[in-house]
Design a protein around this motif. Sequence first.
Motif, PDB file in Angstrom:
ATOM      1  N   ALA A  44       1.420   5.675  -0.222  1.00  0.00           N
ATOM      2  CA  ALA A  44       0.877   6.990   0.119  1.00  0.00           C
ATOM      3  C   ALA A  44       1.887   8.044  -0.292  1.00  0.00           C
ATOM      4  CB  ALA A  44       0.563   7.081   1.615  1.00  0.00           C
ATOM      5  N   SER A  74      -3.499   8.169   0.847  1.00  0.00           N
ATOM      6  CA  SER A  74      -3.248   6.863   0.259  1.00  0.00           C
ATOM      7  C   SER A  74      -3.640   6.893  -1.213  1.00  0.00           C
ATOM      8  CB  SER A  74      -4.040   5.789   1.001  1.00  0.00           C
ATOM      9  OG  SER A  74      -3.886   4.539   0.377  1.00  0.00           O
ATOM     10  N   HIS A  93       0.852  -1.184   0.000  1.00  0.00           N
ATOM     11  CA  HIS A  93       0.000   0.000   0.000  1.00  0.00           C
ATOM     12  C   HIS A  93       0.892   1.239   0.000  1.00  0.00           C
ATOM     13  CE1 HIS A  93      -3.825  -2.161   0.841  1.00  0.00           C
ATOM     14  NE2 HIS A  93      -2.985  -3.053   1.356  1.00  0.00           N
TER      15      HIS A  93
END
Length: 700
Positions: free
Chosen positions: A91, A154, A89
Motif C-alpha cells: 500500500a 492498496s 500485499h
Amino acid sequence: MPVPWFLLSLALGRSPMVLSLERLVGPQDTARCSPGLSCHLWDGDVLCLPGSIVSAPGPVLVPTRLQTELVLRCYQETDCDLCVRVAIHLAVHGHWEEPKGEEKFGRAADPELEESRNAFLQAQVVLSFQAYPTARCVLLEVQVPAALVQPGQSVGSVVFDCFEAALGAEVRIWSYTQPRYQKELNLTQHLPDCKGLEVQDSIQSCWALPWLNVSADGDDVHLVLDVSEDQRFGLSLYWNQVQGPTKPWWHRNLTGPQTITLNHTDLFPCLCIQVWPLEPDSVRTSICPFREDPRAHRNLWRAARLQLLPPRGWRLDAPCSLPAEATLCWQAPGGGPCQSLVPPLPPANVTVNKALELPLLNVHPNLCVQVSSWEKLQLQECLWVDSLGPLKDDMLLVETRDPHNNRSLCALEPSGCTPLLSRASTRAARLGEQLLQDLQSGQCLQLWDDDLRALWACPMDKYVHQRWALVWLACLLFVAVLFLLFLFRKDQVKAATRGRAALLLYSAEDSGFERLVSALASALCQLPLRVAVDLWSRRELSAQGPLAWFHAQRRQTLQEGGVVVLLFSPGAVVLCREWLQDGASTPAPQGPHDAFAASLSCVLPDFLQGRAPGRYVGAYFDGLLHSDAVPALFRSVPVFSLPSQLPGFLGTLQEPGDPRPGLLRERARLVSQALQPALDQLLKAPGDPGDPEDGTRDGT
C-alpha cells in the motif's frame, strides 16, 4: 508401563486434513506481481539488516500484509522438497505536499510536483525467512506509476517462490523496506508433516521416516525412536527461542532403535527435537512436544533469574521466552505487599536475556521490579538488595497534573493513595502540611516524571524522631527500672550469668501461633536461659534479611555452647517436606521475617551430615501436631511435646550438670502456666489450620 502422550512421525503431524500441493519445477527462485505493478528479484541472497525507522520523504510503498502457501519444488517426479510461497500485499504510505498560495485557486501548479506525480513509486522490499537451522533474506524491487495510486490505497501484491523448509518445522517470516519506514511485518507458521500432505510419493524423506513415541514414566520422559537396526540418523535437542537464536543443548549420531531418557527437570516449553537421516541433503524435521506441559512451565520459572543492573537497568534471564509482564512497585518497610506504581514498564512480553532500562530519574532502595504471569507474581527484586542500603521509612507522593497545569498530591499508603490535605486518620493525612512544605522546599527526591504525573520520595525520619522521642525516653526509663530490680534478685543474676543460649526457630503461620511462641520465649527468659527469637529482632531482620540474621544468631549460639530449638508446626512440617523433596531448587522464601524458611538451607546439612545431636532440640505443641508428623530426619535429636513433656525439654536445655530435680519441676510448672493460656486460645480459635489426614492435628 509408560503412558504414551502422543504417537507422531518425526514431521509433526498436527492437521487431520490432507492437502494436495502445487508443483514448481527447477531450483530457481522467482517473483511475480499483480497487474499494474512491475517487480524484479535480485540474484542471490542479501544481508538481513532492517536498520532504524526513518521518516518517509513523501508517498512510499510499504508492505501491509503477509500470506503464505505451501508448494512443492521438484527436481524430478519423485524428488521434491516442501517450499513456502510468500505473498506481500503493498500500500501507499505518506502524502504529497499540498499546493500553497495561488495554486489553491486553480493557477498553474509547481512543475516539479507535477513531474513527481507522473513518476513511479519504487520500493526495495526485503523478505527474511528463518527455519532452524537455516536463514535467508531476498530483495524484491517493486514500482508502480504514482498517478495511479492514492495515499493509504492498496496497490496490489508481489508473490515470491519460494523458501524451502523441513516438514513439521516452525518458520518465521519478516518483511520490511530499505530504508525502513515502519515496523516490520512478521509471521510464524508451523508446517504440516507427511501425514497431512499428499507428498508420500514425492518427498523421499517421507518414504521411510522413523517414528517417535514420547512417553512419561514417573519423573522420567522417554523418547523412543522406532527405526530399523541398520538405519543411521542424527538426533538433536535444542532450545527454540523466539527472542534470539536457537541454543543447541544435546546432539548425537545414532543407529537403530533408541530410547533417550530425560529427567522431568530438563523439560522446558521451548525444548525441541530435531531428527534427520544421516544421508546427503536429507531433510531435518523438528518438533516441540513440551509447549503445553505444566512441568516444563514450572521448570522455566524456577530457572528464571531477575537481576537489577546499576544504575537503572534490569534483566530477566531464562532458557525460553516468557509470557510475562514487568512492573515497578514500592516496598514499604515492615512487610506487606509491594504496591504497583504509575510508570509502567513495556506492557508487551518481557524480553529475556537482554538488559533493559528503568524509566526513572533517580533510584531509591524501596523501588522493586515485579515479574508476573497470568496475574500471578513470579519474581521480585528490589534495588536495596545490592547497593542502596536497607529499606527507608520514606513517604511516596504521587503528583497528578491536568492540562491546565493544576496539580494534586496524594501519599501512597497500604490503604491506598491518601490526599495530603484530607481528614483521614492516617499518618500521611496528619502530616500533610509538613510533607507539602518539604516538597516545596526541595527536601523530596523526584523519582519519575512525565507530562501528567510525577513521583516523589519524602524522608520521614525527623517526624518519626519527634513523635517517638518521649516514648523512647519512657521506654529507656522503664528498662532501667527493670534492670535495677533485676540486680536485687541475686540468685537470678547469678543464674543469668551462666545461663545457656537458646535460639528459637519457627514458621510464622499466623498471629495466634506467634503469640504462643512469644509466650514460650518469655517464659524461658525467666529461667537461666538467654533466648533469641526473630519476634524480638524485627528491625535487624529488615536490615539484614532472614538468612543473614539466622546465620549470625546460629553461629553465636553454637560458639557459646548453646542449643537451637526447632518448633514444629503444620506449616513448618510442610516447608521441611518441600525442602527434602526439591532440595536446592526450592525458591527462596518471600516473607521478610520468615527465619525458619531461610534457615533450612543450613539446618538440613547439619542433620544430613550427623552434626545435629547435642546442638539441636525439637519441640511441638500439644493439640497442634501428631508426634509422627515430625519428619524422620529430625528425630535424630530429642523431640518433645509441650507442655506435657516440659521437664524433659527444660532438662535438655539446661547446662550439663545443672542439679536439683525439684527445681526443674518447679520451673516446668511455671513455664506451663505461662504457656497454657496462649495454647488454649490458639486451639479454640475458629478456622485454625490443620488437616487430620496429614497428621497436623491430634484432636486433643
